[in-house]
Write an enzyme that holds these catalytic residues in place. Structure first.
Site, short mmCIF file in Angstrom:
data_model
loop_
_atom_site.label_atom_id
_atom_site.label_comp_id
_atom_site.label_asym_id
_atom_site.label_seq_id
_atom_site.Cartn_x
_atom_site.Cartn_y
_atom_site.Cartn_z
N ARG A 1 -2.46 -9.35 -9.90
CA ARG A 1 -1.82 -9.18 -11.21
C ARG A 1 -0.71 -10.21 -11.32
NH1 ARG A 1 2.85 -5.86 -12.56
NH2 ARG A 1 2.55 -4.86 -10.54
N ASP B 1 -2.15 -5.74 -6.95
CA ASP B 1 -2.62 -4.47 -7.50
C ASP B 1 -3.40 -4.67 -8.80
OD1 ASP B 1 -0.61 -5.20 -9.26
OD2 ASP B 1 0.59 -3.39 -8.99
#
Length: 139
Positions: free
Chosen positions: A117, A109
């Site tokens: 991430r 994400d």
């Protein structure tokens, strides 16, 4: 470079209790409490246990999660990924390739260009600041 092989006793002598809990026992520091979650200094983040270069401040960004977040490692061979089914979740754990220190987890994400991430415990890292350029790397 081969794997760094130390006994648990050696790790306990070299690390603080919190660093040991996180890096050797796969712990997690509370969000918004780690040394680097909001650091904006430029430099290179290295493994707290062995000094392997892991992340550049250039790839660090504010994800809002409360842990240092990066969209890519310096070198993909410096980090290993393992399936993590602990705590009733399905995640991907990231560890230092050289010493097997638990770093945190990687999620899909993140921002472009990778969409990833890398969410890392501050206690797993040490920031080697750029002596020539100690400016902030992101707003």
């Amino acid at each position: 470079m081969g794997k760094l092989n130390k006994t648990e006793r050696e790790w306990q002598r070299e690390l603080s209790p919190e660093e040991y809990r996180i890096t050797r026992q796969k712990g997690t520091e509370p969000a918004f409490t780690g040394q680097y979650w909001n650091t904006k200094q430029s430099g290179t983040y290295v493994c707290r246990c062995c000094g392997t270069e892991l992340f550049s401040s250039i790839s660090k960004y504010d994800s809002g999660c409360g842990w240092p977040s990066f969209y890519k490692p310096i070198n993909t061979t410096a980090i290993e990924e393992h399936d993590d089914f602990s705590h009733g979740m399905v995640r991907t754990e990231i560890v230092c390739h050289h010493c097997d220190a638990h770093l945190g987890h990687v999620f899909e994400d993140g921002p472009q260009p990778t969409g990833l991430r890398y969410c890392v415990n501050s206690a797993s890292l040490q920031l080697k600041t750029d002596e020539k350029n100690d400016e902030e790397t992101y707003p």
